[in-house]
Design an enzyme around this catalytic site. Structure first.
Site, short mmCIF file in Angstrom:
data_model
loop_
_atom_site.label_atom_id
_atom_site.label_comp_id
_atom_site.label_asym_id
_atom_site.label_seq_id
_atom_site.Cartn_x
_atom_site.Cartn_y
_atom_site.Cartn_z
N ARG A 176 -22.61 -122.51 -3.12
CA ARG A 176 -23.74 -123.43 -2.91
C ARG A 176 -23.60 -124.65 -3.82
NH1 ARG A 176 -23.99 -120.64 0.79
NH2 ARG A 176 -25.71 -119.35 1.60
N ASP A 217 -25.21 -111.30 2.42
CA ASP A 217 -24.81 -112.49 1.67
C ASP A 217 -25.38 -113.78 2.27
OD1 ASP A 217 -23.38 -111.65 -0.51
OD2 ASP A 217 -21.44 -111.67 0.51
N ASN A 253 -29.37 -127.80 -2.39
CA ASN A 253 -30.26 -126.79 -2.99
C ASN A 253 -30.86 -127.30 -4.30
OD1 ASN A 253 -29.54 -124.05 -1.36
ND2 ASN A 253 -27.72 -125.34 -1.60
N TYR A 265 -38.81 -125.72 12.32
CA TYR A 265 -38.81 -126.60 11.15
C TYR A 265 -37.66 -127.62 11.23
CZ TYR A 265 -38.45 -127.96 6.20
OH TYR A 265 -38.38 -128.67 5.03
#
Length: 318
Positions: free
Chosen positions: A212, A274, A169, A140
């Site tokens: 994030r 994690d 994200n 990908y």
């Protein structure tokens, strides 16, 4: 006059990002643009002739290319060939026919997984090709990287104005809220919803310490519209909140807890991995070019997404 309208065609238009663009257009309807949001029902973009017919039907001046074969970690690891072949076919057809139909602007969506696995932080746009991506999704990731390569090739050979965006994200209404295959934030929302509904603890996988950068899909939609209208480089641009707005998974889980109105216990299952500790991306280029842009505060965006999920639980993707 209808002839003066700019037709903007969005591939993969029914997904999380497409819905974020639509939300912005509803708030601020464009005066001289007609937006067409394609879904898989409009034709198979892996097929050259099907893609040509889509371009022939809509005659777009601008294309925002969001369509891709996407999947979670297990799918990416077990089907690398399919992720490469399908995405290369989709991207090749979208770009080829954009050139043939003399599209004035093509904006394609990359992913932070295109960046090298071994890198320094923060990551910026110049680092995409500085080493191999993580081996787990190399099919990908390399297919997505080739968009950046071809943007330059089409510009050099044909003078095309093709560019790309790299969001971090993404979350928001219309996400995939699957606990097994969804991304971290919608997965937490679904878990918390079930914990509130059925009783019991809200369990977060891992320690909660990884960091994030989350971007609300409506903020991303606004930025994609800005890129289409006002960003004139073929070089990629990262669309993200700043480094200072990075949040830990624990902070994200507590925001979800509040957004869902859950008053029970939050536990962290440290027997679960994690994953990568951080993937910090720099938004310095974005902020230099669009300094007045204001991101929706994280907790407010989480609250709005939780409210949407509760209201649409029966029909939400999960």
């Amino acid at each position: 006059m209808a002839s003066e309208m700019t037709v903007v065609m969005v591939t993969g238009g029914s997904g999380l990002v497409g819905k974020g663009i639509q939300a912005n257009l509803e708030h601020d309807p464009p005066q001289n643009e007609r937006w067409v949001f394609l879904t898989s029902k409009d034709g198979d973009l892996r097929d050259k002739e099907a893609t040509r017919l889509i371009y022939e039907k809509h005659q777009p001046q601008c294309v925002i290319h969001l369509a891709a074969l996407v999947g979670g970690l297990f799918a990416n690891m077990s089907q690398k060939v399919e992720f490469w072949r399908d995405n290369v076919a989709i991207n090749d057809n979208v770009m080829h026919w954009a050139k043939e139909f003399k599209v004035k602007k093509l904006v394609s969506c990359l992913s932070t997984c295109v960046f090298p696995d071994k890198t320094s932080y923060p990551i910026d746009e110049t680092m995409i090709h500085n080493g191999p991506p993580h081996h787990s999704n190399e099919g990908y990731a390399y297919a997505k990287r080739m968009i950046d390569v071809l943007n330059r090739c089409y510009h050099d050979e044909y003078g095309c104005n093709f560019t790309s965006i790299v969001p971090t994200n993404i979350f928001g209404a219309h996400d995939n809220f699957s606990i097994e295959s969804g991304h971290v934030l919608p997965g937490l929302m679904h878990k918390c919803y079930l914990a509130k509904k059925n009783g019991g603890a809200f369990t977060v996988w891992g320690s909660g310490s990884p960091l994030r950068q989350f971007i609300f899909n409506e903020d991303l939609g606004a930025l994609i519209i800005w890129v289409m209208r006002s960003y004139h480089s073929i070089e990629p641009i990262i669309l993200s909140v700043g480094e200072e707005d990075e949040v830990s998974i624990k902070e994200a889980a507590l925001a979800v807890k509040d957004g869902m109105g859950y008053t029970g216990e939050v536990t962290f299952d440290t027997s679960k991995s994690d994953g990568q500790h951080k993937k910090t991306a720099s938004n310095a280029k974005l902020m230099e070019l669009n300094p007045d842009f204001k991101f929706t505060p994280f907790r407010e965006a989480v609250q709005r997404t939780c409210e949407w999920f509760i209201a649409n639980y029966e029909t939400a993707r999960k």
